[in-house]
Scaffold this active site. Sequence first.
Site, PDB file in Angstrom:
ATOM      1  CE1 TYR A   1      -4.077   1.992   0.354  1.00 42.67           C
ATOM      2  CE2 TYR A   1      -2.534   3.472   1.440  1.00 42.67           C
ATOM      3  CZ  TYR A   1      -3.754   3.258   0.827  1.00 42.67           C
ATOM      4  OH  TYR A   1      -4.640   4.287   0.676  1.00 42.67           O
TER       5      TYR A   1
ATOM      6  CG  PHE B   1      -6.966  17.232 -25.032  1.00 53.12           C
ATOM      7  CD1 PHE B   1      -7.059  16.703 -26.307  1.00 53.12           C
ATOM      8  CD2 PHE B   1      -7.336  16.441 -23.958  1.00 53.12           C
ATOM      9  CE1 PHE B   1      -7.505  15.397 -26.505  1.00 53.12           C
ATOM     10  CE2 PHE B   1      -7.783  15.135 -24.152  1.00 53.12           C
ATOM     11  CZ  PHE B   1      -7.862  14.618 -25.431  1.00 53.12           C
ATOM     12  CB  THR B   2     -11.826  17.039 -24.805  1.00 53.89           C
ATOM     13  OG1 THR B   2     -10.929  15.935 -24.651  1.00 53.89           O
ATOM     14  CG2 THR B   2     -12.142  17.213 -26.289  1.00 53.89           C
TER      15      THR B   2
ATOM     16  CG  ASP C   1      -1.159  17.546 -22.313  1.00 52.08           C
ATOM     17  OD1 ASP C   1      -0.535  16.470 -22.277  1.00 52.08           O
ATOM     18  OD2 ASP C   1      -2.380  17.611 -22.549  1.00 52.08           O
TER      19      ASP C   1
ATOM     20  CE  LYS D   1      -3.676   9.872 -24.806  1.00 49.18           C
ATOM     21  NZ  LYS D   1      -4.479   9.938 -23.586  1.00 49.18           N
TER      22      LYS D   1
ATOM     23  NE  ARG E   1     -11.340  14.488 -30.508  1.00 51.99           N
ATOM     24  CZ  ARG E   1     -11.192  14.062 -29.254  1.00 51.99           C
ATOM     25  NH1 ARG E   1     -10.024  13.713 -28.800  1.00 51.99           N
ATOM     26  NH2 ARG E   1     -12.215  13.997 -28.434  1.00 51.99           N
TER      27      ARG E   1
ATOM     28  CG  PHE F   1     -16.038  13.789 -27.445  1.00 51.85           C
ATOM     29  CD1 PHE F   1     -15.889  14.935 -26.681  1.00 51.85           C
ATOM     30  CD2 PHE F   1     -15.160  12.743 -27.246  1.00 51.85           C
ATOM     31  CE1 PHE F   1     -14.884  15.032 -25.734  1.00 51.85           C
ATOM     32  CE2 PHE F   1     -14.145  12.827 -26.304  1.00 51.85           C
ATOM     33  CZ  PHE F   1     -14.015  13.973 -25.546  1.00 51.85           C
TER      34      PHE F   1
END
Length: 460
Positions: A75, A127-128, A218, A261, A385, A452
């Site tokens: 943990y 970005f969303t 980002d 990614k 998009r 979306f």
Amino acid sequence: MEKKKRSWAEPYKIKMVELVHISTYEERKKAIEDAGYNTFLLRSRDVYIDLLTDSGTSAMSDRQWAGIMMGDEAYAGSENFYHLEEAVQKYYGYKHVVPTHQGRAAEHIISRLLIKKGDIIPGNMYFTTTKLHQELAGGKFVDVIIDEAHDPDNEHPFKGDIDLKKLQKVIDTYGADRIPYVAVATAVNMAGGQPISLKNLKAVRELTDKYKIKIIHDMTRVAENAFFIKDREPGYADKSTSEIVKEICDLTDGATMSAKKDALVNIGGFLAINDYELFERARNMVVIYEGLHTYGGLAGRDMEAMSIGISESVDEDHIRARVGQVLYLGNKLIEMGVPVVKPIGSHGVFLNAKKFLSHLTQDMFPAQALSAEIFLDSGVRTMERGIVSAGRNSETGKHNYPNLELVRLTIPRRVYTQAHMDVVAESIEQVFEHRDKITGLKMVYEPEYLRFFQARFEKI
Ligand code: F0G
């Protein structure tokens, strides 16, 4: 003897395969109707080649799988956390790390820590999830990317660059006190996977230093951005991708990462911060929303796979083949005369749906319709998009009408072969040939947030 340029072939061989079903037209017709013409609502078993996203869809290496077996599921104080911390420090140079289950959890924490009601966050295109977390924290996102980024035909090599005049104007209009940070993305997703140059980032750093404004990076696809810098920016050809990645990170104060990614894992992310006091506050907040600061919503094994993935992501042969495959598909579509965003980006090829379906108006959701049509033709799953992703204006409640109305063919890393890319291109070509017969859609269900993902449509 002069050396000819060699192809980008993969620096790996295949050890295990996942069988997929090649569906019939009838099966696909039923599937897309049941999904309300939204490719997010398809069942994956109905998909042949899945280009919905490059997020969490990579094939892990044998080393990463071995790392999974080395999970320390304590943990507190898991050994895997320390490996992750070392990898972040070594490859990215950030001092402190807070693991999170994925990128948006890191966005949530940094937004809550830095943004006050009424603040302004300038950035190189939205970005969303990032923008939504900024808004939920009381801030307002202002786009300061160069105009070229909004033009799908403009071949500017660094369409992710920030327009310094626009940024200066935002500072002059609102005052530096209301700008907690500038949001700088590498390999700007919504622009089509377009890179920012180091020259531009250095200038942004200089300007923000003058006003003591932070830069939050980002870094979801930072290695892919670095590859383009090496390839295109004067003075960087002899630097390694890894060195360029570090140089980018060094110019910023902290970062949010979706490791799903670049970093080649199926789940995981982190918040990286240089300032110790801010890190302490982030570490305190992660225990509320994610889990203890040494696992942040992940299993120990996930952190191990992530730290190995980070080291593989900056490998020169890997990144060349990864982007090489995207360029292969993109160039093929260009040769076929299909309208795509240029230059081809790093993580996918983006079809220009406004041009592709020029007989449809934007409120008939051309990109959504095109994405459904491609699935119907071949079982290739892509993503909208455009106007659906852009959501509504938080003040007026009206649709945002983005310049870019795109369908994204996102390439998972190390998953598909060149033959798959050929099949995809042939399907798009076929759909392009009968484009005049494609009709628009109307939205019949619209969720409140990030519509979306779950919206439903019917044919007009
Ligand atoms: N930032 C960028 C640039 C992204 O592309 C994503 C995710 C996130 C942040 C959020 O990270 O999904 O781990 O919470 N993009 C995925 C995509 C969903 O398909 O482009 P997350």
